[in-house]
Structures are given as C-alpha cells and as structure tokens.
Motif scaffolding. Structure first.
Motif, PDB file in Angstrom:
ATOM      1  N   VAL A 176       1.258 -10.187   2.382  1.00  0.00           N
ATOM      2  CA  VAL A 176       0.678 -10.588   1.070  1.00  0.00           C
ATOM      3  C   VAL A 176       0.845  -9.251   0.137  1.00  0.00           C
ATOM      4  O   VAL A 176       0.304  -8.161   0.540  1.00  0.00           O
ATOM      5  CB  VAL A 176      -0.716 -10.745   1.100  1.00  0.00           C
ATOM      6  N   SER A 177       1.462  -9.453  -0.935  1.00  0.00           N
ATOM      7  CA  SER A 177       1.879  -8.391  -2.060  1.00  0.00           C
ATOM      8  C   SER A 177       0.371  -7.841  -2.586  1.00  0.00           C
ATOM      9  O   SER A 177      -0.267  -8.473  -3.102  1.00  0.00           O
ATOM     10  CB  SER A 177       2.564  -8.685  -3.163  1.00  0.00           C
ATOM     11  N   THR A 178       0.294  -6.560  -2.254  1.00  0.00           N
ATOM     12  CA  THR A 178      -0.966  -5.995  -2.944  1.00  0.00           C
ATOM     13  C   THR A 178      -0.563  -4.836  -3.982  1.00  0.00           C
ATOM     14  O   THR A 178      -1.336  -3.997  -4.523  1.00  0.00           O
ATOM     15  CB  THR A 178      -1.877  -5.280  -1.741  1.00  0.00           C
ATOM     16  N   SER A 179       0.708  -5.103  -4.439  1.00  0.00           N
ATOM     17  CA  SER A 179       1.196  -4.209  -5.672  1.00  0.00           C
ATOM     18  C   SER A 179       0.045  -4.481  -6.999  1.00  0.00           C
ATOM     19  O   SER A 179      -0.203  -5.364  -7.110  1.00  0.00           O
ATOM     20  CB  SER A 179       2.563  -4.379  -5.703  1.00  0.00           C
ATOM     21  N   GLY A 180      -0.228  -3.085  -7.434  1.00  0.00           N
ATOM     22  CA  GLY A 180      -1.049  -3.065  -8.542  1.00  0.00           C
ATOM     23  C   GLY A 180      -2.744  -3.044  -8.265  1.00  0.00           C
ATOM     24  O   GLY A 180      -3.353  -3.042  -9.009  1.00  0.00           O
ATOM     25  N   PHE A 181      -2.888  -3.487  -6.909  1.00  0.00           N
ATOM     26  CA  PHE A 181      -4.305  -3.565  -6.490  1.00  0.00           C
ATOM     27  C   PHE A 181      -4.882  -2.510  -5.744  1.00  0.00           C
ATOM     28  O   PHE A 181      -6.111  -2.482  -5.346  1.00  0.00           O
ATOM     29  CB  PHE A 181      -4.569  -4.984  -6.123  1.00  0.00           C
TER      30      PHE A 181
ATOM     31  N   SER B 113      -9.971  -6.183  -5.593  1.00  0.00           N
ATOM     32  CA  SER B 113     -10.165  -7.383  -6.372  1.00  0.00           C
ATOM     33  C   SER B 113      -8.827  -8.029  -6.235  1.00  0.00           C
ATOM     34  O   SER B 113      -8.369  -8.570  -7.401  1.00  0.00           O
ATOM     35  CB  SER B 113     -10.815  -7.249  -7.772  1.00  0.00           C
ATOM     36  N   LEU B 114      -8.137  -8.036  -5.091  1.00  0.00           N
ATOM     37  CA  LEU B 114      -6.704  -8.962  -5.214  1.00  0.00           C
ATOM     38  C   LEU B 114      -7.061 -10.504  -5.069  1.00  0.00           C
ATOM     39  O   LEU B 114      -7.893 -10.762  -4.130  1.00  0.00           O
ATOM     40  CB  LEU B 114      -6.230  -8.587  -3.726  1.00  0.00           C
ATOM     41  N   PRO B 115      -6.432 -11.071  -6.093  1.00  0.00           N
ATOM     42  CA  PRO B 115      -6.845 -12.786  -5.859  1.00  0.00           C
ATOM     43  C   PRO B 115      -6.107 -13.190  -4.863  1.00  0.00           C
ATOM     44  O   PRO B 115      -5.045 -12.997  -4.618  1.00  0.00           O
ATOM     45  CB  PRO B 115      -6.020 -13.001  -7.368  1.00  0.00           C
ATOM     46  N   LEU B 116      -6.639 -14.094  -4.066  1.00  0.00           N
ATOM     47  CA  LEU B 116      -6.056 -14.832  -2.969  1.00  0.00           C
ATOM     48  C   LEU B 116      -5.523 -16.206  -3.418  1.00  0.00           C
ATOM     49  O   LEU B 116      -6.317 -16.936  -3.936  1.00  0.00           O
ATOM     50  CB  LEU B 116      -6.969 -14.992  -1.746  1.00  0.00           C
ATOM     51  N   VAL B 117      -4.300 -16.305  -2.844  1.00  0.00           N
ATOM     52  CA  VAL B 117      -3.664 -17.816  -3.287  1.00  0.00           C
ATOM     53  C   VAL B 117      -3.670 -18.669  -2.468  1.00  0.00           C
ATOM     54  O   VAL B 117      -3.169 -19.893  -2.379  1.00  0.00           O
ATOM     55  CB  VAL B 117      -2.176 -17.498  -3.910  1.00  0.00           C
TER      56      VAL B 117
ATOM     57  N   ALA C 136       0.832  -1.183  -0.279  1.00  0.00           N
ATOM     58  CA  ALA C 136       0.066   0.103  -0.130  1.00  0.00           C
ATOM     59  C   ALA C 136       0.771   1.186   0.134  1.00  0.00           C
ATOM     60  O   ALA C 136       1.849   1.484   0.900  1.00  0.00           O
ATOM     61  CB  ALA C 136      -1.049   0.211   1.226  1.00  0.00           C
ATOM     62  N   PRO C 137       0.780   2.001  -0.799  1.00  0.00           N
ATOM     63  CA  PRO C 137       1.514   3.474  -1.003  1.00  0.00           C
ATOM     64  C   PRO C 137       1.267   4.178   0.330  1.00  0.00           C
ATOM     65  O   PRO C 137       0.427   4.488   0.970  1.00  0.00           O
ATOM     66  CB  PRO C 137       0.921   4.287  -2.144  1.00  0.00           C
TER      67      PRO C 137
ATOM     68  N   GLU D 154      -1.611  -3.266   6.118  1.00  0.00           N
ATOM     69  CA  GLU D 154      -0.852  -4.258   5.799  1.00  0.00           C
ATOM     70  C   GLU D 154      -1.839  -5.575   5.923  1.00  0.00           C
ATOM     71  O   GLU D 154      -2.506  -6.078   6.794  1.00  0.00           O
ATOM     72  CB  GLU D 154       0.247  -4.659   6.626  1.00  0.00           C
ATOM     73  N   LEU D 155      -1.509  -6.568   4.677  1.00  0.00           N
ATOM     74  CA  LEU D 155      -2.293  -7.770   4.797  1.00  0.00           C
ATOM     75  C   LEU D 155      -1.382  -8.921   4.677  1.00  0.00           C
ATOM     76  O   LEU D 155      -0.423  -9.095   4.205  1.00  0.00           O
ATOM     77  CB  LEU D 155      -2.967  -7.974   3.279  1.00  0.00           C
ATOM     78  N   PHE D 156      -1.725  -9.887   5.785  1.00  0.00           N
ATOM     79  CA  PHE D 156      -1.028 -11.064   6.026  1.00  0.00           C
ATOM     80  C   PHE D 156      -1.654 -12.149   5.532  1.00  0.00           C
ATOM     81  O   PHE D 156      -2.826 -12.356   6.033  1.00  0.00           O
ATOM     82  CB  PHE D 156      -0.332 -10.898   7.456  1.00  0.00           C
ATOM     83  N   GLY D 157      -1.115 -13.256   5.280  1.00  0.00           N
ATOM     84  CA  GLY D 157      -1.750 -14.755   4.674  1.00  0.00           C
ATOM     85  C   GLY D 157      -1.693 -15.464   5.836  1.00  0.00           C
ATOM     86  O   GLY D 157      -1.061 -15.470   6.709  1.00  0.00           O
TER      87      GLY D 157
END
Length: 525
Positions: free
Chosen positions: A358-363, A375-379, A220-221, A349-352
């Motif tokens: 969890v990288s949120t870059s671009g979302f 719309s971040l795809p969860l893996v 997140a910026p 911050e997002l943690f899996g």
C-alpha cells in the motif's frame, strides 16, 4: 521472528538530544590521559565527542588535554565516538586518532590514549581548467583495505590547497569537491606516506547531478542507503561524496556525464534487499528513485485489534516482525513505530488485503526515533499486514501503536428512506470494522403511511445477520436496534429496509457506529 545476521551497535538518541538542548540529563564524564609513544603527556590535544547514532558533535567546553595530558569532559550517558585532534600541536607532529563505541554510564575512564608519530600531507585540488577548488574534502583511504583514516581539518583552503596531519601508511587520496560545484570526486594514488608527503595537484572534472529518493516498497523513507555508481556495463566504480540517503530518504551526488548503472545498498546485514537501476543517462542531470523491500519473513505474525500497541524486538539487524489486523475502506490509519532501547530504528511496509504493498507516500515521515504514518485513507476492506524491520540495521526493542480514525459519516449514518412500491427494498450502506457495535432506528411520520421494517441486515460477505432479537416496532413508526449489533466483519454492511404489510411512503434511517475497544492496550510479540 527471522534472524539472519548481526550488525554494529549504535546509540540511543536521547543523550545527544539532551546535550544539544543544554540539559545534561543523566550526565557522565569521559576522562583519561593523552601520551605520545615515548610516554610523555601531550598538552593541547582537542577532544571531539560525536553521538554514535546521529554523528552530531556535542558541545564539550574545556575539552583540550591539560598538563600531563589529562582530559575530562561532561556528556550525557550514551554511546559516542571520541576523536583526538592534533592539528593545534606544532611539535611533535602526532597522528590524530578516534575511538569508536565509547559507552558512558556515569564515569568513563578511557585510560591512556597513545598517539603515534604523524606526518604532514599537503597538495592542491583544481578543476580541469586549472581553477582552485575551495572547500574540497580530502580523505585518505588505506591502499589495501579502502578504510578511511581519521584526518580532521583536511579541507582545501581559498587557493585550493590542503595541509593536515595523518598516521604513516600507504594511501589513496580522495578529493570530494563541494556538491554545489558540480565537480566529480576523484581518487589519486596510491602514495607511500612514511614521511611528510606532497601529493601534488589533483584535477577534478565537471559532471551531472544524480538525485532521487529511496523508500520501502510502500513509501516509508529509508536513511543510510549507500549508492554505488559504475559506468554502464562495467565494473568501473565512480567515487562520490555524501553518497548515502538522508533521514527523508533523499540523496544528491555528482556523477560523470555518461551512461551509468546505479546500485542502492542497504547496510550490511540489513533485512532490506539491494536494488539496481541500469543504463541511466547522466549526460545531463538525472533523477532516479528506488524502492527497497525487506527480504525476510516472520513465520509467526501477531494478530492485533486496531487501537493496540505492538511491543517488538529486533534480535538481529535482519529480523522482520509482522502484525495483521482487520480494517475497512474509509478508515484513516496511523502507525507510530518508535525505538525504546538499543540501536535499531523501526520502519515498516504496509500490505493490503490483496497482498500488494500500500503506497504511504505523502503520509509517512522518519525521525530520530522511528517512523510514523499519519491518517492514511484505506481503500480496501479486509486483513492488512505490517512488516517491521530495522531501517538502517542494529538491534533493540520498539513499540508500534496502530490506530484508526473513522470519518464523520461512519459515526452517524443518516439516509432518506423512500419506499415507492409495495415490497420495494431500500438499501442503506454501513461501513464498519470487525468488532464494532451498531445502534439505530428507522422512522416514518404518521402522515407518510409507511410502516418501516428492516427486512434484512446483510454482512460484507453477503450472508444475513439474524436480527430477530434486536428489532422491535413502536406503534407504526420505529424499527430499532436497542442493544446494539456486534459486527463481526470488516467492510460494507447493508441495512435493507421495506414497508411492513406492503405499506409505502417516505421515512428516514439513523444509525450510530461505535468502534471496538481493544481488550488489552499492549500486545507483545
């Protein structure tokens, strides 16, 4: 939660947005009188009103002091920085002045604003080769504290010269060339300015661009992160212009063409930790990115169900709030964190399930209201954690709505069933999130010979789900789940299908998944 420090107040953005749009919603007034130290009213002082959060200058018609020094401007309710610019007054020479954190709620009378006797500061800025530097910003820094004096109209003109009014004092003079010139800012002095002073010619040298992006550990910026650059391995600080990150977390500064150390400093009292990158080779243009993590923890995290909104509050600029929720691989996650009241802009911050960021870059994007992940795809399947904190300090309340969208393959699961041998088992995977319900059927045409049966329904942890009460057979063709199975775990379930009485043949499976609806739309920390 985890309070550590306090931080300076900033204002809601609604006021500035309304004013810029030309709609003075909840309009208030700022009034008062401007006088010199002798008590005489001053005519012609220009008032500038800036939003305390964004720094945006409001449009305020008729904002010069009138006869007797009286002034009055209309603004939306909010918190402002009010500046008194004396550049248009020829005599007497008065020092400009600014007043911070002016709270407007209806009518705000600032009383008497006394302007001290001022001085004229002049000089010139040139490149190392002697060429005039046009548009350089000149700042006066207190020789003891380093605090910047308010000096409007202080840029160099077409010949590199500057002339502006200031209060008397002892100052260092900082010259900041426009970034496009690729010239390094420099500091001269100190100068004892008890009367009008010409500081002479300030020479600036060519340098290199240093640029990059600063984010949280998950991408997140981060706005408002201050850069500190030193010559590598030394305490020699390099002066820079515009050395804080913008709303997108980006920065670009000019540094000497040398080996440097770069420190990324969050606001004082912030939950974020400082980051240091050493031995950056800036002999040519360089790019350095940084990821900052929140240092605090929340000893009492809040458990959510997807679809709920979390209502939180930051009592201090260093507070951290944590929420947890169950999710499954394949879902697309959206988190919309917005400020409600106060000065804090929420980010996160997002943690899996593994515990890693969890990288949120671009979302993810930041705005004047907060931070939104879309719309971040969860893996991974399992328990996720979100850590909220004020992006640039401050305090206040906020909300964060946490939702998911399931892909089409989740909503309707179809699979061919080919039982080729007696006692053979065909497995149909079904992705789900805890709390969802499943309905469906397994069929086979009469000509197939297959009498389908769901012999086992296996949960993500490998255990079997008892389906005795849910399964029925109609004739020889259908094994169904009429009332729906409540899926208690997040992850991949397996419908294990075989042929009853050792029958074989071809059939098909069709399942429908309904995601859980939260029992309460809003959960308070």
């Amino acid at each position: 939660m985890y309070p550590l420090h306090t931080f300076w107040l900033r204002a809601p953005l609604a006021a500035a947005a309304a004013c810029l749009a030309g709609v003075p919603a909840f309009a208030g007034t700022i009034s008062g009188v401007v006088k010199d130290s002798n008590g005489s009213g001053i005519v012609g002082v220009d008032l500038d009103v800036f939003d305390a959060v964004t720094g945006v200058k409001l449009v305020t018609p008729n904002d010069k002091s009138q006869t007797g020094g009286d002034f009055q401007v209309t603004v939306p309710n909010g918190v402002y920085r009010v500046a008194f610019d004396t550049a248009g007054i020829v005599s007497p020479i008065l020092a400009p002045k600014e007043v911070l954190n002016v709270v407007v709620s209806g009518t705000k009378n600032m009383g008497t604003i006394v302007l001290a006797a001022g001085i004229v500061v002049t000089g010139k800025v040139t490149s190392a080769g002697g060429a005039a530097v046009v548009g350089a910003d000149i700042d006066l820094l207190d020789a003891v504290t380093g605090a910047k004096a308010y000096t409007p109209s202080d840029n160099t003109n077409g010949t590199g010269e500057f002339r502006f009014y200031a209060a008397k004092g002892s100052y260092r003079v900082k010259a900041e060339p426009p970034i496009a010139t690729k010239l390094v800012a420099t500091i001269a002095g100190p100068f004892a300015m008890q009367s009008s002073t010409n500081v002479g010619t300030i020479s600036v040298s060519s340098g290199s661009f240093l640029s990059g992006k600063v984010t949280t550990s998950s991408g997140a910026p981060l706005a408002g992160i201050d850069l500190d650059v030193r010559l590598a391995g030394t305490t020699t600080s390099i002066p820079m212009a515009n050395d804080t990150t913008d709303a997108a977390g980006n920065y670009q500064v000019v540094v000497p063409a040398a080996l440097i150390d770069v420190t990324f400093n969050p606001p004082i009292g912030s939950a974020l930790a400082t980051a240091l990158v050493t031995s950056v080779n800036a002999a040519s243009d360089a790019v350095v990115h940084a990821a900052l993590s929140a240092g605090g923890i929340d000893p009492n995290p809040t458990e959510l169900i997807l679809g709920q909104t979390f209502a939180g509050a930051f009592a201090t600029s260093a507070e951290v709030d944590e929420v947890t929720f169950e999710a499954a691989a394949g879902l697309r996650l959206t988190v919309d964190a917005k400020r409600k009241a106060g000065t804090a802009l929420p980010t996160f911050e997002l943690f899996g399930p593994s515990g890693n960021p969890v990288s949120t870059s671009g979302f993810v994007k930041s705005s004047a209201l907060g931070t939104k992940l879309t719309s971040l795809p969860l893996v991974e399947s399992g328990s996720y954690k979100i850590r909220f904190f004020p992006a640039a300090g401050g305090t206040g309340t906020y909300t964060a709505r946490i939702t998911v969208v399931a892909p089409p393959t989740w909503k309707l699961i179809k699979a061919a069933v080919n039982v080729a041998a007696a006692d053979a088992v065909v497995e149909v995977p079904i992705e789900s999130v805890a709390g969802s319900k499943l309905t469906g059927k397994v069929t086979a045409p009469a000509s197939s010979g297959l009498v389908p049966a769901v012999v086992e329904f296996r949960a993500p942890d490998g255990s079997s789900v008892d389906l005795t009460a849910q399964l029925t057979t109609k004739g020889k063709s259908v094994s169904v789940v009429p009332a729906g199975i409540l899926l208690a775990q997040s992850g991949t379930y397996l419908a294990r299908i075989s042929g009853a009485n050792a029958t074989t043949g071809n059939g098909s499976a069709s399942f429908k998944l309904t995601l859980a609806k939260p029992p309460a739309p809003i959960v308070t920390e």
